[in-house]
Each structure stands twice: as structure tokens, then as C-alpha cells.
Write an enzyme that holds these catalytic residues in place. Structure first.
Site, PDB file in Angstrom:
ATOM      1  CD1 TRP A 164      -5.136  -2.324  -1.905  1.00  0.00           C
ATOM      2  CD2 TRP A 164      -4.111  -4.050  -0.926  1.00  0.00           C
ATOM      3  NE1 TRP A 164      -4.210  -2.827  -2.790  1.00  0.00           N
ATOM      4  CE2 TRP A 164      -3.563  -3.883  -2.215  1.00  0.00           C
ATOM      5  CE3 TRP A 164      -3.611  -5.068  -0.122  1.00  0.00           C
ATOM      6  CZ2 TRP A 164      -2.556  -4.703  -2.714  1.00  0.00           C
ATOM      7  CZ3 TRP A 164      -2.609  -5.888  -0.615  1.00  0.00           C
ATOM      8  CH2 TRP A 164      -2.090  -5.692  -1.896  1.00  0.00           C
ATOM      9  CG  HIS A 165      -4.937  -7.754   2.339  1.00  0.00           C
ATOM     10  ND1 HIS A 165      -4.637  -6.778   3.283  1.00  0.00           N
ATOM     11  CD2 HIS A 165      -3.749  -8.258   1.951  1.00  0.00           C
ATOM     12  CE1 HIS A 165      -3.321  -6.738   3.446  1.00  0.00           C
ATOM     13  NE2 HIS A 165      -2.759  -7.613   2.654  1.00  0.00           N
ATOM     14  N   GLY A 166      -9.181  -7.355   0.436  1.00  0.00           N
ATOM     15  CA  GLY A 166     -10.418  -7.925  -0.064  1.00  0.00           C
ATOM     16  C   GLY A 166     -11.576  -7.612   0.853  1.00  0.00           C
ATOM     17  CG  PHE A 169      -4.806  -9.975  -1.677  1.00  0.00           C
ATOM     18  CD1 PHE A 169      -6.034 -10.422  -1.250  1.00  0.00           C
ATOM     19  CD2 PHE A 169      -3.673 -10.464  -1.065  1.00  0.00           C
ATOM     20  CE1 PHE A 169      -6.135 -11.334  -0.223  1.00  0.00           C
ATOM     21  CE2 PHE A 169      -3.765 -11.375  -0.026  1.00  0.00           C
ATOM     22  CZ  PHE A 169      -5.000 -11.813   0.388  1.00  0.00           C
ATOM     23  CE1 TYR A 220      -0.081 -11.313   0.773  1.00  0.00           C
ATOM     24  CE2 TYR A 220      -0.599  -9.123  -0.021  1.00  0.00           C
ATOM     25  CZ  TYR A 220      -0.378  -9.984   1.016  1.00  0.00           C
ATOM     26  OH  TYR A 220      -0.468  -9.524   2.302  1.00  0.00           O
TER      27      TYR A 220
END
Lengths: 465, 311
Positions: A324-326, A465, A462
Site C-alpha cells: 500500500w505504501h508503494g 503514499f 506520507y
């Protein structure tokens, strides 16, 4: 648009005043227009994507609501359209270049954006946050836990509400709409609380997070030349930085929300002082953790299946949380590692093992948890998996080299002491409880500290993200 | 009503927090002198150069933009020549903005005024006489749209408010490697951290897109500055600041020829001296901290040449 910037102040100040004065539809419109202006303040073109997501989920929500349960196939198709639409956008902007390069088709990625993070002109700020928020809405409507919102302006505000649009906390429809319809009156006490939350968040961002970033960045610019102990300190500095940075945004968002009559959920509860992995999970990025619990872990069977299945479910959730972060192997490995730690800890307790009480058990638990999180922090911070492995190897073998200077250690110690002190004594209502003179002195002091001890403005971590 | 009281209180706190420390710092020139004793060319020394030196005993005044602030070390000139130097460069301003200091500078009765000029056109050809601490200068120098940019605001405030400028000190103290650091792309650092990416972000800086010749109005302004100094018995040294050859688009060319030619013409016409350090092979990539400003090694070479000229 950054919370810690002049344009934001120019936008937020009149919006807060109008938000206090107006009621009903005008208030909703003002908040929506301010939210769109806030988002357009970054890159206006991404507003189109926000609108697309809004229209898609508004229409699907309405259709889901009016389609009877007997037409289960149609309802599933509608839900699938929402999931594919939202995750499709996410995939195209965040993951497609990475996937193409993994399967040897990297040549199709425009050279200027090669590297995973940039495709189709970059990654829209907050994309992962608002797509997950709207996705939770359609899933809840599908499950009949939430009625579809009829007013498109109100729904658009739910998607774009600027205090939490870019980096959370992720708010559910069931939390948001009752507060939109019946906002808490902006009393003097609430206004002081809003000011305090925003100011404390600003302090965490520009004084703590950004200065920790300045201390840590040189250590991570060439991890292959650093000693093992230096990298340990560097990883702790980074974890402190990212915590302060992310929780700062959430705290400022809660402050803004309070000014508008909303009580936005807490996103962090002192995770760096958690005395074990389970407590850590429960206190870090709480709204997103709850999202994955409700919309991924439970549908997979949650804890009601065999021990092995539970472990696999936990692994799946954390792997998804990681990516999900990348797009990147570091995020994938971060997720896998956390999944293994969480599943292993859960199994430890499931088998009835308990650590007996002893003096200093809590401190030892915090230290052990930080040690367990250390590889996770290194992997997250490293530019590549190879860099991460090099750094972890240096830590494990206690590679020699230069030491961290005492000034850096001193500053880190001061921030750590402040964190512990705020855990013990701070309750977010100091201004509210204090006499006027104390309020003015504290606020003036806080402004002074933020302006003069704050590092140069840098984006919230963040946001990417 | 209660809300209005709270908002008024917050506003009052902002004013007190931002204005009072500034007033206090304005009375502490020794602080800036102390900062200037940091390593030559370091950011701390640059900060100190902005406000340091006891104006009661000044031999040389350096005027110019950030090129003057960053490229010239007053401490080094003092060491090399024994002359007391006030570096009165103005950050984030066009070079001619330094002339705002002219009245103040001449009132110090220096023997020489050094004007450091860069390759860019002088954007503001007026010769305002207000104090550099006057808000009107910042207001006139920046259009309304510029105020919306926090970096511009920071620069403007930094020039007006000593207190605001001082906010950089802890950061710079902790980040000793700032001047030498070259950004690299990673999770947290993107490519634009690279010092030369600024060229992409600020296309107006590149020689190709900017009319970098000193235009007629600017030439007249510089000429007027020289005449004014000469009339007061103060000699003027015009110094051309090098810029990175990448900015000029020609390998191993560190000065913009039209700029240098025009500067020589104006100096000859008005009776000023000129210093152009354009000997081949003198400058290297590592002499620059960014496309416009010198790193410590470059500052050392540049200042030594200025000092030699003064001797």
C-alpha cells in the site's frame, strides 16, 4: 498544499471562521470548495482524479442502495466496479511501472518516470488514502451497514474533506456523516483544543520530524560507509522521524476537524512506546489498520479459522499493507517481515506462553519491540533492497566505523524524553484547562519554538503514499 | 463573541512571538559577528556575513545580491589585508537591490565599495534609498503572487527579519555537510534534491531563456552608483561573480560574455575598477554549491583574488 505553509494558512483561516458562522448547505459548500482548493493547491490536474473517484462511488453507492438483495449478482457487479475502479486507478499510478519492469517490459515505461514512483506524471497526493476511504463506503453500502448518501455535495465533501484528505486518518462514512449533519458547536473550549492540537502537530512536524530528518538523512545517504551502531541510531532516528511526521499530520487534521465541529479518530497511540508487536500494531496508523482488519482480514476468515490460516491471513494483510505504501521490493519485504512478526507473536500467546512479571518488564518490552522493528525501519528507509541488506548486515556484524556525534545523540535523547513525558502527562487539553495568561504564554512560546527551531519546510513523508 | 476573543488572542500571540524576538536580535550585532567566524564559506559564516561587523569601523563595504553574501568572505579579506569589511549583500534580491544600502554604506565612510554582479539582468533598476529593514522594500521587490510562495516569503522575511533568519541556525549547525551534500533519489529524497535540478525548476535562471545582458537602465543605475560613490571620495570595484558553466551552456566558460563586456564598459565610462577572474582552468565544478553560488573552495579562491586586488 502543506499544512505548514503560508497558502494553507490563507485558505484555512477564513474557512475556519466561515465554518463556525455558517450552518447547513452553505457550510457544506464552503468546506467542499475549500477542500478542492486545498487539493488543487498541490497539482490542480489531480483534482480530476478526485472527482472521478467521487462520481464513481457516489453513483455506485446509490445503485447499490436501490438494488434489492435478491439481485445479488448485480450488486456484486456494482461492488466489483467500485473495487476495480478505485484499485485500478491506484494500480495505474503507483504499481504499473514496477510490475512492467518486473516482467521485463520496463521499456514501456516512459524513461523520465522510470523508477516506479512516477508514471502518468507522478503519483497524486493522498491517492491511497481517499481511494481506500471511498472503497470502505461502497463496501459498507454493499453490506447494508451504511445507507447511500443522496446529496452529491455531502458525498463529495466526505471524499475530499481537507483536514484528512492527504494522509488520513481514514474516516468511515458512519463516523463522518452524523458529524456533518450535527456538528459539535465550536465553543471556546473546543476552539482552544483545536488550536492546541494544530499547534502541537505543527511542532511535531517542523521541530521534531524535520529536524530528525536532517539528522538522519546524512547517515542514510551512504549506508554502506556507516558503522553498525551508527545505522542502529540512524534507523531509530528514521522511525522517530516518520512517526512524528505522520502523527503530526493526523494531530493537525484532528485539530482542524475540531474547529469544524468534527471529532476525527486518533491515528496513533504512542506506538514507539508499545511493549510488544501486538500493542505496536494496535497503536500505529490505527485507522488504516482497522481498514485492513475490517475489509481484508475478516473477509479472509479472520481469527475464526485454523491457526495456519490465521497466520497466512495476517501475512496477506501485512503484505498488502506493505505494498500500500508503494511499488517496491522494500515495501513488500517490510510487509512480509511485519506479517511474520505479528503472526509469530500471536502464535506465541495462542499457545499459552506468557512472560512472567518482573521489575522493568515494560521497559524491556519496549526495547525488545524496538529491536524487532529495527530491520523493518531499515528496510523501509533504504533506497533499495540491496542497501537494506547491506545495512542489516552491518548492524548484525557490528561493523566498525565512524560514531554518531554527541550532539545528534543529545538531540535524539531530548526528543525521546519529550515523547515519554507526553505519554505520561500530556492529555491534549492544556490550553483548554489553563487560565488566560498561561494560554497566551504557552501559545506564544509554542509559536516561537515552531518558527525558530523548526527545520526548513519539507513535505510530509506520507504524502507520497 | 467567545470565538472572536480566542481568534484575537491567537493573532496577538503570533505578533508577540514574531516581532519581539526580532526587536531584541536587532540589538545584538555581536551575535552575527560571532556567526561569521564559522568556517569560511559555510552557511553559518554566510548568515553572519549578512549582519556582522561593527559598522563603526568599516574600510570596505561589499554590495550585491546573494552572490555577494555567499561568494565573498569578509573574515578572509580581513585576515589577508587587515581591512575591516562589511558584507551588505541582500539575499533573494536582484543585484541592484544592494544599492538600497548605498546611503547607509556611504554613511560609514568606507574607502572602497565593492559591487559583486552576476550574469543575470538587473531586474530592478531603481535606486531606492530606504533602509533595508523596511518592509516596503520587500513589498516592492516581490509581486503579490510571489508572496503565495512560502520559499519566497521565507527569503523576504529572512532579509527583513533577523529573527526569522536566525531560525536557520540550529538546522545549519546540525547539518554540517549541507554545503557539500549532493542529493540522491531514494524513498525520501527525490531527484529534485540535486543541486542542478534547480535549473529545471527555475528555467528563467538559464542563460538561454533570460536576456542576461545588462540593459541600458541597469547600466545607468550602476553608473549612478559609481558616480555617487566617487563624489563622496569612495572608490568602486566592480567584481564579476562566476556562474557554473552548465548554466551558461558552454564547457569551461564561467562568465557570461555580454555581462562582462557591459560591466567593463560601464566601469571605464564612470571610472571604476573591474575584476573578472576568467583565466582558463581557474574554476571547477566542485567550486560551486549550486549553479550560481560558490562552495567553500570557490569562495576562498574568489575572496583571495578580491583581497589581492584590494592590496
Amino acid at each position: 498544499m502543506l499544512f505548514n505553509s503560508l497558502p494553507f494558512a490563507l485558505l484555512a483561516a477564513p474557512t475556519v471562521v466561515l465554518g463556525m458562522v455558517l450552518r447547513g448547505r452553505p457550510r457544506t459548500w464552503i468546506l467542499l470548495l475549500a477542500s478542492w482548493a486545498f487539493y488543487a493547491g498541490g497539482q490542480p490536474k489531480w483534482l480530476l482524479l478526485l472527482w472521478f473517484s467521487t462520481i464513481l462511488d457516489y453513483l455506485i453507492g446509490r445503485a447499490l442502495d436501490t438494488t434489492p438483495d435478491e439481485q445479488a449478482g448485480k450488486r456484486k457487479l456494482l461492488l466489483a466496479a467500485s473495487v476495480i475502479g478505485n484499485l485500478g486507478i491506484l494500480f495505474a499510478y503507483k504499481y504499473l511501472p514496477f510490475v512492467l519492469s518486473l516482467v521485463g517490459l520496463g521499456g514501456f515505461v516512459p524513461a523520465a518516470y522510470e523508477g516506479g514512483f512516477h508514471f502518468l506524471g507522478g503519483v497524486p497526493a493522498g491517492l491511497s488514502f481517499y481511494t481506500f476511504q471511498t472503497l470502505s463506503y461502497t463496501i459498507d453500502v454493499y453490506r447494508r451497514k451504511q445507507s447511500a448518501i443522496r446529496n452529491p455535495v455531502e458525498f463529495a465533501l466526505f471524499v475530499a474533506f481537507f483536514p484528512q484528505l492527504i494522509a488520513g486518518p481514514v474516516v468511515r462514512a458512519a463516523e463522518f456523516f452524523p458529524q456533518l449533519y450535527n456538528p459539535k458547536p465550536t465553543t471556546e473550549a473546543r476552539l482552544w483544543r483545536a488550536i492546541e492540537l494544530f499547534a502541537v502537530g505543527l511542532f511535531k512536524k517542523v521541530v521534531v520530524a524535520d529536524n530528525l530528518g536532517l539528522l538522519g538523512d546524512p547517515l542514510w545517504s551512504s549506508p554502506d560507509t556507516q558503522s553498525g551502531p551508527t545505522l542502529v541510531i540512524g534507523a531509530l532516528i528514521f522511525w522517530g522521524q516518520i512517526y512524528a511526521d505522520f502523527s503530526a499530520y493526523s494531530t493537525m487534521a484532528r485539530g482542524l476537524g475540531t474547529a469544524f465541529g468534527f471529532d476525527l479518530p486518533r491515528n496513533f497511540n504512542f506506538p514507539l512506546l508499545a511493549d510488544g508487536p501486538l500493542a505496536y500494531r494496535r497503536s500505529w496508523h490505527m485507522t488504516m489498520s482497522a481498514w485492513f482488519r475490517d475489509y481484508v482480514f475478516h473477509p479472509l476468515g479472520g481469527s475464526r479459522v485454523s491457526a495456519w490460516r490465521v497466520a497466512i491471513n495476517i501475512g496477506i494483510v501485512w503484505t498488502l499493507f506493505g505494498i500500500w505504501h508503494g511499488a517496491g521490493l522494500t515495501f513488500l519485504v517490510w510487509g512480509l517481515y511485519n506479517g511474520v512478526v505479528q503472526a509469530g507473536t500471536r502464535e506465541f500467546y495462542r499457545r499459552g506462553y506468557r512472560i512472567p512479571d518482573y521489575p522493568g518488564k515494560r521497559v524491556a518490552g519496549i526495547a525488545l519491540n524496538l529491536a524487532l522493528m529495527l530491520p523493518s525501519a531499515i528496510v523501509f528507509r533504504s533506497a533499495s533492497l540491496q542497501d537494506a541488506l547491506t545495512a542489516i548486515w552491518a548492524v548484525l556484524t557490528l561493523r566498525g566505523g565512524g560514531a554518531v556525534d554527541s550532539l545528534t545523540l543529545g538531540i535524539v535523547a531530548v526528543f525521546a524524553a519529550m515523547h515519554v513525558a507526553s505519554y505520561r502527562w500530556y492529555r491534549e487539553d492544556v490550553l483548554e484547562r489553563s487560565p488566560w495568561v498561561v494560554r497566551l504564554v504557552l501559545l506564544t512560546g509554542l509559536i516561537w519554538v515552531v518558527v525558530f527551531l523548526g527545520a526548513k519546510s519539507r513535505p510530509f513523508v506520507y504524502f507520497q503514499f | 463573541m467567545a470565538q472572536v476573543r480566542v481568534i484575537a488572542a491567537v493573532f496577538a500571540c503570533l505578533v508577540v512571538a514574531l516581532v519581539l524576538p526580532n526587536l531584541a536580535l536587532r540589538r545584538m550585532p555581536s551575535l552575527w559577528t560571532w556567526l561569521q567566524t564559522a568556517d569560511d564559506g559555510s552557511d553559518l559564516a554566510v548568515l553572519g556575513a549578512l549582519r556582522s561587523t561593527d559598522p563603526a569601523d568599516v574600510d570596505i563595504v561589499v554590495l550585491g545580491s546573494s552572490l555577494a553574501v555567499v561568494d565573498v568572505s569578509a573574515v578572509m579579506i580581513k585576515r589577508e589585508t587587515g581591512l575591516s569589511v562589511l558584507n551588505a549583500g541582500v539575499l533573494a534580491m536582484p543585484p541592484i537591490a544592494s544599492s538600497m544600502y548605498l546611503d547607509d554604506a556611504l554613511s560609514l565612510h568606507p574607502s572602497t565599495v565593492i559591487v559583486v554582479t552576476g550574469h543575470r539582468a538587473f531586474g530592478d533598476s531603481e535606486l531606492p534609498s530606504a533602509s533595508p529593514f523596511d518592509w516596503r522594500i520587500a513589498a516592492s521587490a516581490f509581486p503579490v503572487s510571489a508572496w503565495m510562495r512560502s520559499d519566497v516569503l521565507s527569503a523576504a522575511l529572512a532579509d527583513v527579519s533577523d529573527a526569522y533568519r536566525l531560525r536557520d541556525v540550529p538546522r545549519l549547525a546540525w547539518d554540517g555537510s549541507l554545503a557539500e551534500w549532493k542529493g540522491r533519489a531514494s524513498n525520501l529524497h527525490r531527484a529534485e534534491d540535486d543541486r542542478f535540478a534547480v535549473l529545471a525548476a527555475r528555467p528563467e535562471w538559464s542563460a538561454a531563456s533570460t536576456p542576461t545582458v545588462v540593459d541600458g537602465a541597469a547600466s545607468r543605475a550602476v553608473g549612478a552608483l559609481i558616480d555617487r560613490c566617487t563624489a563622496e571620495g569612495v572608490s568602486v570595484l566592480l567584481v564579476a561573480a562566476p556562474v557554473h558553466s552548465e548554466l551558461l551552456g558552454t564547457p569551461d566558460v564561467w562568465f557570461h560574455p555580454p555581462h562582462v563586456a557591459e560591466m567593463r564598459r560601464v566601469a571605464e565610462k564612470h571610472g571604476a575598477s573591474v575584476l573578472v577572474l576568467d583565466q582558463p582552468g581557474l574554476w571547477r565544478d566542485s567550486d560551486f554549491r549550486d549553479p550560481l553560488h560558490l562552495a567553500p573552495s570557490g569562495q576562498r579562491r574568489f575572496t583571495q583574488a578580491v583581497a589581492a586586488e584590494l592590496r
